[in-house]
Scaffold this active site. Structure first.
Site, PDB file in Angstrom:
ATOM      1  N   CYS A 333      -4.779  -5.169  -5.638  1.00 36.56           N
ATOM      2  CA  CYS A 333      -4.644  -4.184  -4.569  1.00 36.56           C
ATOM      3  C   CYS A 333      -5.948  -3.789  -3.882  1.00 36.56           C
ATOM      4  O   CYS A 333      -5.985  -3.768  -2.647  1.00 36.56           O
ATOM      5  CB  CYS A 333      -3.839  -2.973  -5.021  1.00 36.56           C
ATOM      6  N   ARG A 362      -6.839  -9.425 -17.574  1.00 31.82           N
ATOM      7  CA  ARG A 362      -6.662  -8.131 -18.235  1.00 31.82           C
ATOM      8  C   ARG A 362      -6.916  -8.305 -19.719  1.00 31.82           C
ATOM      9  O   ARG A 362      -6.475  -9.285 -20.323  1.00 31.82           O
ATOM     10  CB  ARG A 362      -5.222  -7.621 -18.050  1.00 31.82           C
ATOM     11  N   GLN A 380      -0.587 -13.447 -10.265  1.00 32.70           N
ATOM     12  CA  GLN A 380       0.521 -12.645  -9.755  1.00 32.70           C
ATOM     13  C   GLN A 380       0.907 -13.162  -8.378  1.00 32.70           C
ATOM     14  O   GLN A 380       0.040 -13.472  -7.564  1.00 32.70           O
ATOM     15  CB  GLN A 380       0.093 -11.181  -9.636  1.00 32.70           C
ATOM     16  N   HIS A 384       1.093  -6.772  -0.810  1.00 29.61           N
ATOM     17  CA  HIS A 384       0.861  -5.371  -0.495  1.00 29.61           C
ATOM     18  C   HIS A 384       1.387  -5.131   0.905  1.00 29.61           C
ATOM     19  O   HIS A 384       0.993  -5.824   1.843  1.00 29.61           O
ATOM     20  CB  HIS A 384      -0.615  -5.032  -0.642  1.00 29.61           C
ATOM     21  N   LYS A 464       7.566   2.872 -10.183  1.00 32.12           N
ATOM     22  CA  LYS A 464       7.941   1.508  -9.855  1.00 32.12           C
ATOM     23  C   LYS A 464       9.364   1.179 -10.290  1.00 32.12           C
ATOM     24  O   LYS A 464       9.910   1.819 -11.189  1.00 32.12           O
ATOM     25  CB  LYS A 464       6.965   0.516 -10.482  1.00 32.12           C
ATOM     26  N   HIS A 510       3.227  -2.080  -3.573  1.00 24.93           N
ATOM     27  CA  HIS A 510       2.651  -3.206  -4.317  1.00 24.93           C
ATOM     28  C   HIS A 510       3.879  -3.875  -4.922  1.00 24.93           C
ATOM     29  O   HIS A 510       4.703  -3.191  -5.511  1.00 24.93           O
ATOM     30  CB  HIS A 510       1.782  -2.765  -5.480  1.00 24.93           C
TER      31      HIS A 510
END
Length: 646
Positions: A333, A362, A380, A384, A464, A510
RNA sequence: GCCGGCGUAGCUCAAUCGGCAGAGCGGCGCAUUCGUAAUGCGUAGGUUAGCGGUUCAAGUCCGCUCGCCGGCUCCA
């Protein structure tokens, strides 16, 4: 004195006051009495031996019903607890519920159970079943219960009791085991016929990593031995479609000791990857997304501004370049936001949809790594969407439809939706969270999609909608997610020029569809058990010459098919046909093309499908059309030759 | 990260009580030229995860580290 009992079919019968459901069941049929495990009296589940004092509706619950099976399993947990207490008197009981496909019980024991201990415990359970102990229960006031459990040294039960609000609590007893339990239970331990203890694992008390670690024993139980056997067989079958195993067998990917959590994609795996990526690009283009790419390493200051430094640092990797601090991106993002900010944006250009196959890193806890499903670096299929507040509903709906199309229509996957709300460690005021959460809720409800609320599981910047898919063992993995974010635009001071010529604040979504390419491929491997539909299959057809003499013709066939970008190879090994077919079958290649004298002369191929078997021979040209069409249509099942059009 | 289990050839697995590291598949070579799920013969392949310890002797016993597996916690 008689009372009226109303049965599910509407019939009413009189019984003496104080009759038990067990007696009523016996009165109806001895078979029903035999299969009965509990009763639903005026809508409330209770034991068969509980007396019925007033006019009631009554449903006898049997082991064939889901509720009945759950009760059976819950009782199995109690029987296991009794067995554990017999063998390990110092063991303290925590909780022991029925779960999907089985049950578990958590114990606090000084020494962890070994797999051999499970055998002993299971043997003890068989004894308890043999003894056919009755399950009895009674009510007691909470204070007394606390004293009694404290006297028994059952600290965990005391803690549970202290947090309960009821004045009266229910206690169950069978044999030597006294347990705090709401019930209901089987009438007696002898009713438990088919069960097995599966494994033992550590589990934190109350799921809190700061509390003591207990020993959890998992087991399963069924109404009949046959059902248990069937379940165990399914587990074995599931192990065969484990993506980690298939990943190795089909040479799709690997994870090396040199990089735990950092997967290597092999040539075969890359074919699947590229096919998904092409599909992804095409679908995004037609939905008005613009593809971008943002850097993997960006200044630490960016992450401080975005809030990741405060809320996500634990999961991030850092580095230094020319003595300045940088971070490896865990999310895409902030990069997209910088792109948005690179120029003045007009309301006319919104919604602006930037999509990116972004590689993020991560730091996941070592114990959580799992094949391709949970890794430490992944791609991913991110996007956005920057939009006007008035566009929120339509954009969310668009993404929901997109995900549904991909999961259901394209891959035939079932999914579950969760609405994840504000976490404890979140940015921004409650009002904004409420607005955002309601917007998401409104969108799913408008689509009439069932969902569960997952309290406190939102991202730190917004709530979300999560889309979960199942793996071969029924474990669910979050794949798609749609996050509504009012906070990042604020923190980065994003603006657009409105109709009024003034600056306004946009809202962001997102979202990911696959989630992570790695995880999604893992799901697909298990879903298809490695037998990929043609459009994804690393090798779509293998030409098998029956002898060396036909290699030239085999090559001619291959070239012809490759003109349509079909993935074809030749098995030129000096082996018999049966051997080569066996290898192609084991590699789960969709089509095998056997060529020899007859085919070379007639310009045909003899087609064998991995599931359908021998399909007879057809002209190469015809097969080419079939394969091309099957690939282009992303068909999940092989096409019938007659359906192929020119 | 935590609890437990496991780690022998590319893969699947043997190796008795601590006593010469083995087999099948796969690979390679040779023979065979084959018609819808395994042709025969030969051959190479090992720091027994790594490091340290006990012992005359360690794949085997002990300790540490790494990795994997099942859970827990956490998440795409």
């Amino acid at each position: 004195m008689a009372i009226k009992i109303t049965f599910p079919d509407g019939s009413v019968k009189e019984y003496p006051r104080g009759v038990t459901a067990a007696k009523v069941a016996e009165d109806i049929s001895s078979r029903l009495a035999k299969n009965a495990v509990a009763a639903r009296v005026s809508g409330v589940l209770q034991d068969l031996e509980d007396e019925i004092q007033e006019d009631s509706s009554l449903e006898i619950i049997t082991v064939d019903q889901p509720e009945g099976l759950e009760i059976l399993r819950h009782s199995a947990a109690h029987i296991m607890a009794e067995a554990v207490k017999r063998l390990y008197p110092q063991a303290k009981l925590a909780i022991g519920p029925a779960i999907e496909n089985g049950f578990y019980y958590d114990f606090d024991v000084p020494e962890a159970f070994s797999p051999e201990d499970l055998g002993r415990i299971e043997a003890e359970m068989h004894k308890i079943v043999q003894e056919n102990q009755e399950f009895t229960h009674w009510e007691v006031d909470r204070e007394t219960a606390i004293k009694e459990f404290a006297a028994m040294g059952e600290d965990y039960k005391v803690e549970l009791l202290q947090e309960m609000e009821d004045d009266q609590v229910s206690i169950y007893k069978q044999g030597e085991l006294v347990d705090l339990c709401r019930g209901p239970h089987l009438p007696s331990t002898g009713k438990l016929k088919a069960f097995k203890l599966l494994n033992v694992a550590g589990a934190y008390w109350r799921g809190d990593s700061n509390r003591p670690m207990l020993q959890r024993i998992y087991g399963t139980a069924f109404a009949k031995q046959k059902d248990l056997d069937e379940h165990l067989r399914r587990l074995e079958e599931a192990a065969r479609r484990d993506h980690r195993r298939l990943g190795r067998e089909l040479d799709l990917f690997s994870i090396q000791e040199e990089g735990p959590g950092f997967p290597f994609l092999h040539p075969n795996g890359m074919v699947i990857w590229r096919s998904l990526e092409d599909f992804w690009r095409k679908e995004h283009r037609r939905r008005g997304y613009q593809e971008v790419k943002t850097p993997i390493i960006l200044s630490e200051s960016l992450w401080q501004r975005s809030g990741h430094w405060d809320h996500y640092r634990e999961n991030m990797y850092f580095t230094e370049i020319d003595e300045r601090p940088y971070a490896i991106k865990p999310m895409n993002c902030p990069g997209s936001i910088l792109l948005y900010k690179r120029r003045l944006q007009s309301y006319r250009d919104l919604p602006l949809r930037y999509c990116e196959l972004g590689l993020v890193h991560r730091h996941e806890l070592s114990g959580t790594l799992h094949g391709l499903m949970r890794v430490r670096c992944f791609h991913q299929d991110d996007a956005h969407i920057f939009m006007l507040p008035s566009q929120i509903q339509e954009e969310i709906t668009g993404v929901i439809d997109f995900i549904d199309y991909v999961y259901r229509d394209v891959f035939g996957l079932n999914y579950r939706v969760e609405l994840s709300t504000k976490p404890e460690d979140a940015m921004g005021p409650d009002e904004i969270w409420e607005t955002a959460t309601e917007a998401l809720r409104k969108a799913v409800e408008a689509k009439d999609i069932p969902y569960e609320v997952n309290e406190g599981d939102g991202a730190f910047y917004g709530p979300k909608l999560d889309f979960h898919l199942e793996d071969c063992l029924g474990r669910t993995w979050q794949c798609g997610t749609i996050q509504l974010d009012f906070l990042m635009p604020e923190r980065f001071d994003l603006t657009y020029i409105g109709e009024d010529g003034k600056e306004h604040r946009p809202v962001m979504i997102h979202r990911v569809i696959f989630g992570a390419l790695e995880r999604f491929i893992g799901i697909l491997i298990e879903e298809f058990a490695g037998a990929f539909p043609v459009w994804l299959a690393p090798v779509q057809a293998r030409v098998i010459p029956v002898g060396e003499r036909y290699l030239d013709y085999a090559d001619q066939v291959r070239r012809q098919l490759m003109e349509d970008d079909l993935r074809v190879e030749i098995d030129a090994r000096d082996e018999k046909v049966g051997y080569k077919i066996r290898s192609a079958q084991l590699e789960k290649i969709p089509y095998m093309l056997i060529v020899g004298e007859k085919e070379a002369e007639a310009g045909t191929v003899s087609v064998r499908h991995r599931q359908a078997g021998d399909l007879g021979s057809m002209p190469v040209e015809e097969f080419r059309k079939l394969l091309r069409q099957e690939a282009a249509s992303m068909a999940l099942q092989p096409l019938d030759i007659s359906s192929v059009v020119d």
